[in-house]
Design a protein around this motif. Structure first.
Motif, PDB file in Angstrom:
ATOM      1  N   LYS A 148       0.825  -1.196   0.000  1.00  0.00           N
ATOM      2  CA  LYS A 148       0.000   0.000   0.000  1.00  0.00           C
ATOM      3  C   LYS A 148       0.867   1.257   0.000  1.00  0.00           C
ATOM      4  CE  LYS A 148      -4.438   1.218   1.766  1.00  0.00           C
ATOM      5  NZ  LYS A 148      -5.499   0.873   2.658  1.00  0.00           N
ATOM      6  N   LYS A 185       1.377   5.350   0.332  1.00  0.00           N
ATOM      7  CA  LYS A 185       0.780   6.488   1.025  1.00  0.00           C
ATOM      8  C   LYS A 185       0.456   7.580   0.006  1.00  0.00           C
ATOM      9  CE  LYS A 185       3.270   5.754   5.305  1.00  0.00           C
ATOM     10  NZ  LYS A 185       4.209   6.341   6.274  1.00  0.00           N
ATOM     11  N   PRO A 186      -0.642   8.311   0.220  1.00  0.00           N
ATOM     12  CA  PRO A 186      -1.015   9.366  -0.729  1.00  0.00           C
ATOM     13  C   PRO A 186       0.083  10.416  -0.920  1.00  0.00           C
ATOM     14  CG  PRO A 186      -2.806   8.955   0.805  1.00  0.00           C
ATOM     15  CD  PRO A 186      -1.635   8.138   1.279  1.00  0.00           C
ATOM     16  N   CYS A 187       0.832  10.688   0.125  1.00  0.00           N
ATOM     17  CA  CYS A 187       1.879  11.712   0.013  1.00  0.00           C
ATOM     18  C   CYS A 187       3.019  11.289  -0.910  1.00  0.00           C
ATOM     19  CB  CYS A 187       2.443  12.042   1.390  1.00  0.00           C
ATOM     20  SG  CYS A 187       3.256  10.645   2.196  1.00  0.00           S
ATOM     21  N   CYS A 188       3.168   9.996  -1.125  1.00  0.00           N
ATOM     22  CA  CYS A 188       4.290   9.482  -1.929  1.00  0.00           C
ATOM     23  C   CYS A 188       3.886   9.118  -3.355  1.00  0.00           C
ATOM     24  CB  CYS A 188       4.882   8.257  -1.238  1.00  0.00           C
ATOM     25  SG  CYS A 188       5.461   8.605   0.423  1.00  0.00           S
TER      26      CYS A 188
END
Length: 61
Positions: free
Chosen positions: A17, A19-22
């Motif tokens: 999964k 992360k949205p920031c990455c």
């Protein structure tokens, strides 16, 4: 024991999964730069491109 083997089959998903920031660093940088330099109202295409990239990565945007 049947329940354990079912849980083990589901294990790999959280490990991969993102992360949205990455996610989507290229479109994120272009979007952020445009917003800083030109204002959000003038960067709709960059914002939409980033949203589309995020959707392709599996995020509900």
């Amino acid at each position: 024991m049947g329940a354990k083997s079912t849980k083990m089959a589901e294990q790999p998903e959280p490990a991969k999964k993102l992360k949205p920031c990455c996610a989507c660093p290229e479109t994120k940088k272009a979007r952020d730069t445009c917003i800083i330099e030109n204002g959000e109202e003038n960067c709709k295409s960059y914002i939409e491109a980033h949203k589309e990239c995020m959707r392709k990565m599996g995020f509900n945007i």
